[in-house]
Design a protein around this motif. Structure first.
Motif, PDB file in Angstrom:
ATOM      1  N   ARG A 212      -9.739   8.417   7.388  1.00 33.54           N
ATOM      2  CA  ARG A 212      -9.015   7.480   6.520  1.00 33.54           C
ATOM      3  C   ARG A 212      -9.153   6.069   7.091  1.00 33.54           C
ATOM      4  NH1 ARG A 212      -2.622   8.122   5.393  1.00 33.54           N
ATOM      5  NH2 ARG A 212      -2.587   8.050   7.679  1.00 33.54           N
TER       6      ARG A 212
ATOM      7  N   HIS B  64     -10.903  -4.047   1.800  1.00 35.38           N
ATOM      8  CA  HIS B  64      -9.634  -4.133   1.072  1.00 35.38           C
ATOM      9  C   HIS B  64      -9.850  -3.860  -0.422  1.00 35.38           C
ATOM     10  CE1 HIS B  64      -5.473  -5.337   0.493  1.00 35.38           C
ATOM     11  NE2 HIS B  64      -5.859  -6.089  -0.525  1.00 35.38           N
TER      12      HIS B  64
ATOM     13  N   LYS C 118      -0.498   1.876  -1.716  1.00 35.97           N
ATOM     14  CA  LYS C 118      -1.108   1.272  -0.530  1.00 35.97           C
ATOM     15  C   LYS C 118      -2.614   1.519  -0.513  1.00 35.97           C
ATOM     16  CE  LYS C 118      -0.496   0.857   4.450  1.00 35.97           C
ATOM     17  NZ  LYS C 118       0.274   1.346   5.626  1.00 35.97           N
TER      18      LYS C 118
ATOM     19  N   GLY D 275     -10.499  -0.179  -0.908  1.00 35.42           N
ATOM     20  CA  GLY D 275      -9.252   0.574  -0.755  1.00 35.42           C
ATOM     21  C   GLY D 275      -8.396   0.523  -2.008  1.00 35.42           C
TER      22      GLY D 275
ATOM     23  N   TRP E 172      -7.560  -3.337  11.224  1.00 35.60           N
ATOM     24  CA  TRP E 172      -8.176  -2.212  10.532  1.00 35.60           C
ATOM     25  C   TRP E 172      -8.343  -1.028  11.478  1.00 35.60           C
ATOM     26  CZ3 TRP E 172      -9.132  -1.810   5.384  1.00 35.60           C
ATOM     27  CH2 TRP E 172      -9.015  -2.984   4.630  1.00 35.60           C
TER      28      TRP E 172
ATOM     29  N   VAL F 210      -6.216   2.421   0.521  1.00 33.26           N
ATOM     30  CA  VAL F 210      -6.724   3.334   1.534  1.00 33.26           C
ATOM     31  C   VAL F 210      -8.100   3.813   1.102  1.00 33.26           C
ATOM     32  CG1 VAL F 210      -5.752   5.427   0.533  1.00 33.26           C
ATOM     33  CG2 VAL F 210      -6.076   5.294   3.003  1.00 33.26           C
ATOM     34  N   TYR F 211      -8.901   4.278   2.056  1.00 31.90           N
ATOM     35  CA  TYR F 211     -10.293   4.647   1.780  1.00 31.90           C
ATOM     36  C   TYR F 211     -10.612   5.897   2.590  1.00 31.90           C
ATOM     37  CZ  TYR F 211     -15.287   3.537   0.880  1.00 31.90           C
ATOM     38  OH  TYR F 211     -16.599   3.529   0.464  1.00 31.90           O
TER      39      TYR F 211
ATOM     40  N   LEU G 118      -7.750   2.271   6.853  1.00 28.60           N
ATOM     41  CA  LEU G 118      -6.602   1.533   6.334  1.00 28.60           C
ATOM     42  C   LEU G 118      -6.352   0.283   7.151  1.00 28.60           C
ATOM     43  CD1 LEU G 118      -3.256   3.195   7.430  1.00 28.60           C
ATOM     44  CD2 LEU G 118      -5.433   3.744   8.469  1.00 28.60           C
ATOM     45  N   GLU G 119      -5.613  -0.626   6.545  1.00 33.58           N
ATOM     46  CA  GLU G 119      -5.249  -1.886   7.200  1.00 33.58           C
ATOM     47  C   GLU G 119      -3.764  -1.862   7.524  1.00 33.58           C
ATOM     48  OE1 GLU G 119      -5.289  -6.722   6.286  1.00 33.58           O
ATOM     49  OE2 GLU G 119      -5.380  -5.268   4.657  1.00 33.58           O
ATOM     50  N   LYS G 120      -3.407  -2.332   8.695  1.00 30.26           N
ATOM     51  CA  LYS G 120      -2.006  -2.412   9.090  1.00 30.26           C
ATOM     52  C   LYS G 120      -1.780  -3.702   9.859  1.00 30.26           C
ATOM     53  CE  LYS G 120       1.719   0.205  11.270  1.00 30.26           C
ATOM     54  NZ  LYS G 120       2.079   1.431  12.026  1.00 30.26           N
TER      55      LYS G 120
END
Length: 351
Positions: free
Chosen positions: A137, A19, A84, A22, A145, A86-87, A139-141
């Motif tokens: 990509r 996190h 948002k 990101g 993850w 992101v990585y 990302l967390e949602k």
């Protein structure tokens, strides 16, 4: 070649680290874009010119993304600000194995290529094995993850001329007719309507109680259900096309579907919120993986003219009857005409 996105679940031992990285990724992209806007041009730079805790491989990607965002400024006239976390990791700096994915992260000030446990479907494994992987990509949602990997998959086209026409609607989500005479109905319009009305009723009740968080969760749940329905219908359609030896699937253009689709006033809300476009996209990429072309045709009046004698008639409810003696389900008439229609632009055979 067709580009698809493979989405796999990852299970980080230290989610706070991901996190933080990101957030840092987005901060760097926004900072570089702002500096370029002030200069009026994006300067030449390397990772040495960027102050960040990100691994150098990932920092390189932030520079590429910042250049892309800066190009949008010239088109839009406004600098978009990313928010948002992101990585992004390019395909040279991550590896995917049977049960894990490894990519560089920074822990305690040191860069280390770290492996994360994953779960993926057989379809995901097949696509990753036979396709060429691109950008990934992270990302967390909703507390989970994911790694989304862009994959280019080779496609080919057969020379068989068996064609399938598909009519989309609310009462019958999809009706398919092939040039060999095969007809099949997909999905249940009544069940779909029941679920949608149930969600609408629940949403109104939550709205009166001002439970906004619960409304958002319900909306997300409904969207997931719709997506699942479209996945199932598109899979059934493509499987039927494979079984029937279909080489071309014809779909209707959706630009004016909300004007031309047959619907009653009580169904108007469902018509405007059903994801017809998403269903078409699912059919498109699954058909291409099976070496089946997808084309678009003009659907205007496809359910009014008799496919036998050409006389124009109006269907009553779901029945279509013509003075020549022809009678069938009205959506089947639409699918027959879509199957016979020329492609929308007269040239392209690509949806």
């Amino acid at each position: 070649m067709q580009t698809l996105t493979v989405k796999i679940r990852i299970f980080p031992d230290q989610p706070d680290v991901l996190h933080q990285l990101g957030k840092e990724y987005i901060r760097v992209v926004n900072q570089l874009t702002e500096q370029a806007e002030q200069l009026g041009a994006f300067p030449k730079m390397t990772t040495k010119d960027v102050e960040t805790i990100l691994p150098s491989a990932v920092c390189n990607q932030t520079i590429r993304d910042a250049k892309s965002v800066f190009r949008k400024i010239k088109k839009l006239g406004v600098r978009p600000i990313l928010k948002k976390p992101v990585y992004f990791v390019n395909n040279q700096n991550y590896t995917v194995s049977e049960n894990s994915v490894a990519f560089p992260i920074v822990v305690d000030g040191k860069t280390k290529k770290t492996a994360f446990r994953v779960t993926m479907t057989n379809r995901d494994r097949e696509l990753l094995s036979k396709g060429k992987s691109g950008l990934m990509r992270i990302l967390e949602k909703e507390g989970k993850w994911f790694a989304q990997i862009s994959v280019k998959v080779p496609t080919s086209v057969t020379n068989n001329e068996n064609i399938m026409g598909i009519d989309l609607g609310l009462k019958a989500p999809a009706v398919a007719v092939t040039s060999t005479g095969k007809t099949r109905f997909f999905g249940s319009g009544r069940h779909n309507k029941y679920i949608r009305r149930k969600c609408q009723k629940r949403r109104r009740k939550l709205g009166k109680l001002k439970k906004l968080s619960a409304i958002r969760k319900l909306g997300n749940k409904e969207q997931r259900w719709m997506k699942d329905q479209n996945h199932k219908i598109s899979r059934q359609i493509v499987n039927t096309a494979i079984q029937e030896g279909v080489s071309i699937i014809k779909l209707e253009q959706l630009e004016n579907i909300r004007k031309t689709a047959r619907t009653s006033r009580k169904n108007a809300k469902n018509l405007h919120s059903w994801t017809f476009y998403q269903l078409q996209q699912f059919i498109f990429y699954k058909a291409n993986l099976a070496s089946i072309q997808v084309v678009k045709v003009n659907p205007a009046y496809t359910s009014q003219f008799c496919p036998v004698c050409g006389e124009k008639n109006k269907a009553r409810d779901r029945k279509y009857e013509c003075s020549c003696g022809f009678n069938t389900h009205r959506d089947r008439v639409g699918a027959i005409h879509i199957m016979r229609q020329p492609v929308a632009d007269g040239n392209s055979l690509s949806a």
